[in-house]
Enzyme design. Sequence first.
Site, PDB file in Angstrom:
ATOM      1  N   LYS A  32       1.452   0.343  -6.655  1.00 43.55           N
ATOM      2  CA  LYS A  32       2.258   1.138  -5.726  1.00 43.55           C
ATOM      3  C   LYS A  32       2.739   2.392  -6.437  1.00 43.55           C
ATOM      4  O   LYS A  32       3.102   2.345  -7.609  1.00 43.55           O
ATOM      5  CB  LYS A  32       3.446   0.306  -5.248  1.00 43.55           C
ATOM      6  CG  LYS A  32       4.337   1.018  -4.275  1.00 43.55           C
ATOM      7  CD  LYS A  32       5.329   0.105  -3.585  1.00 43.55           C
ATOM      8  CE  LYS A  32       6.169  -0.664  -4.545  1.00 43.55           C
ATOM      9  NZ  LYS A  32       7.224  -1.427  -3.879  1.00 43.55           N
ATOM     10  N   LYS A  88      -1.958  -3.605   1.357  1.00 47.33           N
ATOM     11  CA  LYS A  88      -0.767  -3.689   2.211  1.00 47.33           C
ATOM     12  C   LYS A  88      -0.625  -2.430   3.036  1.00 47.33           C
ATOM     13  O   LYS A  88      -0.715  -1.330   2.497  1.00 47.33           O
ATOM     14  CB  LYS A  88       0.507  -3.841   1.363  1.00 47.33           C
ATOM     15  CG  LYS A  88       0.563  -5.086   0.531  1.00 47.33           C
ATOM     16  CD  LYS A  88       1.872  -5.162  -0.219  1.00 47.33           C
ATOM     17  CE  LYS A  88       2.053  -3.952  -1.116  1.00 47.33           C
ATOM     18  NZ  LYS A  88       3.217  -4.014  -1.978  1.00 47.33           N
TER      19      LYS A  88
END
Length: 162
Positions: A32, A88
């Site tokens: 991320k 995600k």
Amino acid sequence: MMTTRPQLLVSVRDAWVAEEALAGGADWIDLKEPRRGPLGAVSAAAAREVVACVGERAPVSAAAGELGDWPKATSRELLDVAGVSHLKLGLAGCRDESWEGWWRAAQQDVAAAGKQLVAAAYADHEIARAPCPAAVVRCASRRGCWSIHSTNLQARLWIIGP
């Protein structure tokens, strides 16, 4: 009776942090880039470096941004990164849209690349203009996806398996 211990997922942005996370006991590495938002994606090059660093020591997942951006997102490059098992997508901005159809399309893209799609349900869904977490969990469950519950600010995280 089979019991499992809780596992530690650590979000990282590069190989150096991934190595530190593994040394500290991480069971799962999650890619991320927080400077790009709560589900900001790292570059495909950074993802490949992390996957090479982690090897077989832990699964690797990656944030891929928000569902509304997915059709034209640069994070689609993560579909081609071998070793990233889960992507995600968040649902910020999708509360008033027909997000379930978009979700099915994204899931088909991700599955075609041999990966699993994870739904990010925001606890602060009203602020994020996202569907309520219960609706996200229902959709993810019907589609055989994982779901995570988080805040748009990433203060808390719960993971629910498929």
